[in-house]
Design a protein around this motif. Structure first.
Motif, PDB file in Angstrom:
ATOM      1  N   UNK A   1      -6.180  -1.242   7.841  1.00 33.46           N
ATOM      2  CA  UNK A   1      -5.121  -2.314   7.425  1.00 33.46           C
ATOM      3  C   UNK A   1      -4.652  -2.629   8.872  1.00 33.46           C
ATOM      4  N   UNK A   2      -3.834  -1.506   9.462  1.00 32.19           N
ATOM      5  CA  UNK A   2      -3.059  -1.435  10.703  1.00 32.19           C
ATOM      6  C   UNK A   2      -4.205  -1.694  12.081  1.00 32.19           C
TER       7      UNK A   2
ATOM      8  N   UNK B   1      -4.598  11.368   0.087  1.00 35.19           N
ATOM      9  CA  UNK B   1      -5.228  10.347  -0.952  1.00 35.19           C
ATOM     10  C   UNK B   1      -6.092   9.334  -0.161  1.00 35.19           C
TER      11      UNK B   1
ATOM     12  N   UNK C   1      -6.093   6.253  -0.196  1.00 36.16           N
ATOM     13  CA  UNK C   1      -5.167   4.993   0.312  1.00 36.16           C
ATOM     14  C   UNK C   1      -4.726   5.203   1.931  1.00 36.16           C
ATOM     15  N   UNK C   2      -4.599   6.208   2.085  1.00 38.00           N
ATOM     16  CA  UNK C   2      -4.057   6.774   3.645  1.00 38.00           C
ATOM     17  C   UNK C   2      -4.978   5.948   4.598  1.00 38.00           C
TER      18      UNK C   2
ATOM     19  N   UNK D   1       0.816  -1.330  -0.058  1.00 40.46           N
ATOM     20  CA  UNK D   1      -0.041   0.123  -0.100  1.00 40.46           C
ATOM     21  C   UNK D   1       0.979   1.349  -0.083  1.00 40.46           C
TER      22      UNK D   1
ATOM     23  N   UNK E   1      -5.113  -5.446  11.558  1.00 44.34           N
ATOM     24  CA  UNK E   1      -3.853  -6.355  11.889  1.00 44.34           C
ATOM     25  C   UNK E   1      -3.464  -6.367  13.127  1.00 44.34           C
TER      26      UNK E   1
ATOM     27  N   UNK F   1      -7.129   3.408   3.831  1.00 46.77           N
ATOM     28  CA  UNK F   1      -6.988   2.186   3.675  1.00 46.77           C
ATOM     29  C   UNK F   1      -5.715   1.627   4.585  1.00 46.77           C
ATOM     30  N   UNK F   2      -4.728   2.343   4.451  1.00 45.87           N
ATOM     31  CA  UNK F   2      -3.678   2.089   5.455  1.00 45.87           C
ATOM     32  C   UNK F   2      -3.758   1.947   7.101  1.00 45.87           C
TER      33      UNK F   2
ATOM     34  N   UNK G   1       1.662   4.129  -3.220  1.00 40.97           N
ATOM     35  CA  UNK G   1       1.485   5.632  -2.922  1.00 40.97           C
ATOM     36  C   UNK G   1       2.575   6.517  -3.342  1.00 40.97           C
TER      37      UNK G   1
END
Ligand SMILES: Nc1ncnc2c1ncn2[C@@H]1O[C@H](COP(=O)(O)OP(=O)(O)O)[C@@H](O)[C@H]1O
Ligand SMILES: [Mg+2]
Lengths: 312, 296, 289
Positions: free
Chosen positions: C45-46, C36, C38-39, B289, C49, C41-42, B293
């Motif tokens: 995920x964390x 953006x 995806x941040x 991921x 997880x 999404x990160x 980016x």
């Protein structure tokens, strides 16, 4: 029906934040550009004008700040669009520890090829770019021109419809540069669309159908070479055997004026340095070949004489 | 899907090949020399202590050399690809960023596998040669002492059995697997860090720091999971980050326990391997991921 | 033939365009997106997880504690020294065995040179690196309480005998402290118990503690049978007859049968009888065979 345009760029913009300067660098101002399928398009401009930026945006190596682009109707960046693109970066380097064959095999695997089809394709490409002597040599022993060739072969592996060549002739000697130009023309003959960038203009003329000129991230002009270069008011006549003395020139000028010419200028025809260079090299090569043939003939003769002597 | 696997495999293969052709494995020769030298160095100790120390040392040396290879090969991977500009040609192909990360990581994992395997072979040879030497010298000692014949047999067999039981303990295999898992975790951490930095040195240092902190992650976890602990909000936030992100490296002390003679079952080993696999999967997902980016 | 238009763009660019472009290239306002998607999404995920991660870690710790792993069961109360030790061990990665061995050699060498302070710090480093090897604790404590202490006692550079005795006592106590620390980390070590017991008996003249330590040692797996007789003899010889008898009774009660040859029960019984008669224990309360 396939879209008529190979590339459609709408308002594509790239800015870089430079935090330590507290400023923003516009690498590419909003750009609109259409490139038709099957044409050879030149991106021209001095260093730092945004040519590589445009290509990297199309490939998705960097993300646009704004705007979008499509390749054959496929939005970028995407796996689908990259399947139809081949890219030769500026000053390409590859894994030095691989030889030419292994390099192409690696990129072939990445492009989704494999097995017999890949073997065949590699043979074709090695032949196409003329790298037969580099197949088994590690890339660490390649010259600049050979790297450019393997780069081109790598870009062509998956038979893409669009080729992006970033400064393909930079740092290559005139012979190699000529080969690359021939290659571009051959690709056009195969119906491919080619986008290439260059900061050397003379090469562009011979191959590009259309060009765009960039400066500091802004597209200044765009059009076919004819549109951009032909001065409709002036005609250049190249003639051999005309008299070069003053009286002769006056007679010629009179004849032209009688056809409606308002001004007439005389200059001796000058060839380009490059064409001279190519001629000289070709001539020297022919001489060398003749010399080789002569030496070889002499050697065989000498040989046959000594062997004849031995048998005595 | 198949194409994706093919691309990942191609990337992994090239990573392994690069390491091999750049003579990373020369370091193993150093390992062999040191392992042999050390077995001589320890020869002052009692015979069963000697085997124990040799075991301890060999696991340790495998970890040190493995860490070195894991850190260097992972941390320099992306910076080198950027510097040599090979990454541009690779990512210009129909390759996903995640495939690039997974492929490259699997290449490192394969490299570590080869390295661990070769070191294990050297290790087992040295260990068994040392065991034979110990048995021979003990036998000689007993012969000279003039012990009654019957006892002599008894003593020699007992000694041979204990020494061989140590040198050919099946737990050594578990130890090797755990050493390998630990190296793969370190490589995964380095992978995550290298996707957000540009300096390989920074990646190496930070990863090593995380590795060290990982040995103390348990304390942070105890504090975070225990609501009665009294800590300030900043400390608590910091400890939570450590507990959540950093792997528990102390659990790999199972290797040291084996050397001490504690029974480590296969269940525990599989538990640890499962934990490692889970951590690595998450770390690589995170790295993918972050790398997607990234501007190149 | 070259057309007249073959120009170098950089040089021939009209002045006004160049100036305009140059100005427009540097702007001070960033109007692109700040972050953006995806941040997110990160972050997601964390969070997803870390929960199973923490659960797995807790489970692994529990299983390791159950298996008696030294690294978990013997967490000393002092977190600071524990952290230092953990850092050292992890930085040395696996070479701690070698480093510990190096320092142990240094212990022997500085003993030869009678460099006591260096010897002590080397002992401390060795035990820090190999806390789970009782041999280093025991030998280290023995060096301090016997070798150093006696050398100090006989060191004529200190003229005052009283002070020499005090210094001797100090070193004996240091040795005792070291062994105690070792016992805290290795409570199962028979050898360390016996070494500490000997120290109490011989150097500190404390037979009661010595007897207690021998008794503890005798209860551990792997103890020699004669260890279990020692506390009784020690206590009687120290004149603590009642305590000696109490000990023998405990020992007698612990064993169901009293025929084991190694234990030498007849001898034990003789001891018991002698003490019982000396202490005038009523017949009813005496041990029955
Ligand atoms: N990563 C980056 N960070 C900041 N500025 C960049 C970056 N990459 C390129 N630039 C700037 O963007 C401009 C355009 O670069 P480029 O497209 O590479 O030029 P060229 O036309 O020579 O290929 C240059 O001024 C360059 O300095
Ligand atoms: Mg460029």
């Amino acid at each position: 029906m396939p879209p008529a345009n190979a590339v459609e760029i709408r308002g594509l913009t790239k800015r870089y934040r430079l935090p330590w300067k507290r400023k923003v660098l516009v690498a590419l101002s909003p750009l609109d550009l259409d490139i038709r399928a099957g044409e050879v398009f030149g991106l021209l401009g001095p260093n730092g004008c945004g040519k590589s930026t445009t290509m990297k945006l199309l490939l998705g190596l960097i993300k646009p700040t704004a705007g979008e682009a499509r390749i054959f109707g496929e939005k970028v960046p995407s796996l689908q669009s990259r399947r139809r693109m081949g890219f030769l970066p500026e000053n390409p380097y590859f894994y030095k520890f691989l030889n030419g064959d292994e390099t192409l095999r690696f990129y072939g695997k990445l492009s989704g090829l494999g097995g017999k089809a890949l073997d065949k394709r590699i043979d074709e490409l090695i032949h196409l770019v003329g790298l037969e002597n580099g197949r088994d040599r590690p890339l660490s022993a390649y010259s600049k021109g050979m790297l450019q060739r393997i780069g081109l072969a790598q870009a062509l592996l998956h038979d893409p419809d669009l080729l992006l060549l970033d400064e393909p002739t930079a740092g290559v000697d005139p012979m190699g540069s000529r080969d690359i130009r021939d290659m571009i023309l051959r690709l056009r003959g195969m119906g491919k669309t080619v986008i290439f960038s260059s900061h050397l203009l003379e090469q562009v003329e011979e191959v590009a159908d259309r060009v765009a000129i960039f400066h500091l991230g802004i597209k200044l002009m765009e059009g076919t070479l004819d549109e951009l270069l032909i001065d409709r008011d002036r005609t250049q006549i190249t003639a051999a055997g005309l008299p070069s003395d003053a009286a002769g020139r006056a007679r010629t000028e009179e004849a032209l004026r009688s056809q409606g010419a308002t001004s007439v200028e005389f200059t001796s025809s000058r060839r380009s340095l490059e064409s001279l260079f190519m001629d000289v090299i070709a001539k020297r090569k022919a001489e060398a070949r003749a010399e080789d043939a002569r030496v070889a003939a002499a050697a065989t003769e000498a040989n046959s004489r000594t062997s004849a002597g031995d048998t005595k | 899907m198949m194409e994706s696997v093919q691309r990942i495999f191609a990337l992994a293969r090239i990573t392994l090949l690069e390491a091999m052709r750049q003579k990373v494995l020369n370091i193993l020769i150093l390992f062999a020399v040191i392992a042999v030298g050390t077995s001589l160095y320890f020869s002052t100790l009692k015979s069963d202590e000697q085997i124990k120390f040799l075991l301890d040392f060999c696991f340790g040396a495998m970890t040190v050399f493995g860490l070195f290879i894991a850190l260097i090969s992972t941390a320099y991977m992306i910076p080198n690809e950027l510097e040599n500009r090979t990454i541009y040609t690779i990512l210009a192909k129909p390759v996903r960023r995640s495939e690039f990360i997974v492929g490259k990581y699997l290449g490192v994992v394969a490299l570590l596998g080869v390295v661990t395997l070769l070191m294990s072979i050297v290790f087992l040879i040295v260990l068994n040669v040392q065991a034979q030497i110990n048995i021979a010298s003990y036998t000689q000692l007993v012969e000279q002492e003039g012990v009654p014949e019957l006892d002599k047999r008894q003593l020699i067999t007992t000694n041979t059995n204990t020494v061989l039981a140590q040198a050919q303990d099946p737990m050594i295999l578990q130890g090797i697997l755990l050493v390998y898992a630990r190296l793969c975790i370190v490589a995964a951490m380095a992978m995550v860090i290298s996707t957000i930095t540009t300096s390989a040195i920074f990646t190496v240092c930070t990863t090593f720091m995380f590795y060290v902190i990982g040995h103390m992650q348990g304390y942070a976890r105890d504090v975070v999971m225990d609501p009665t602990e009294q800590y300030g909000p900043i400390q608590k936030a910091l400890l939570s980050c450590i507990a959540a992100l950093i792997p528990n490296m102390r659990s790999f002390s199972a290797i040291d326990e084996m050397v001490l003679g504690t029974k480590v079952t296969w269940d525990m080993t599989f538990g640890l391997l499962g934990y490692s696999a889970f951590y690595i999967t998450c770390a690589i997902a995170l790295a993918s991921l972050l790398f997607s980016e990234r501007e190149l | 033939m070259r057309p007249a238009h073959d120009i170098d763009v950089e040089n021939e660019l009209p002045e006004d365009i160049a100036a305009a472009a140059d100005e427009s290239r540097w702007i001070s306002r960033w109007d692109g997106p700040w972050h953006t998607r995806p941040s997110l999404r990160i972050l997601l995920l964390l969070i997803v997880f870390c929960v199973p991660k923490l659960l797995m870690e807790t489970a692994i710790d529990a299983s390791q504690r159950a298996a008696g792993f030294h690294s978990i069961t013997h967490i000393s109360s002092d977190l600071r020294s524990r952290l230092t030790q953990d850092t050292l061990i992890s930085i040395l990665a696996g070479l701690r065995g070698v480093v510990a061995d190096y320092y142990w050699r240094d212990v022997t060498e500085s003993f030869m040179r009678e460099d006591w302070s260096r010897m002590r710090s080397s002992i401390q480093l060795t035990t820090m690196l190999q806390p789970n090897s009782p041999i280093f604790w025991g030998m280290g404590g023995w060096h301090m309480a016997y070798n150093v202490a006696i050398a100090k006692r006989n060191d004529k550079r200190e003229p005052s005998l009283a002070r020499r005795i005090a210094i001797e006592r100090y070193w004996v106590e240091e040795g005792e402290k070291l062994m105690r620390n070792g016992l805290e980390i290795n409570p199962e070590s028979v050898d360390l118990h016996i070494q500490l017991a000997q120290l109490h008996l011989q150097r500190l003249k404390d037979p009661v503690t010595a007897a207690k330590l021998y008794e503890q040692a005798s209860l551990l797996p792997g103890a020699q049978p004669f260890n279990s007789r020692l506390p009784g003899f020690i206590l009687r010889r120290a004149g603590r007859e009642q305590e000696a008898l109490d000990y023998w009774r405990r020992l007698w009660a612990r064993h169901r049968t009293h025929t084991d040859k190694d234990m030498d029960w007849p001898r034990i019984l003789r001891e018991i009888r002698a003490l019982e008669s000396k202490l005038n224990v009523p017949i009813a309360e005496r041990i029955r065979e």
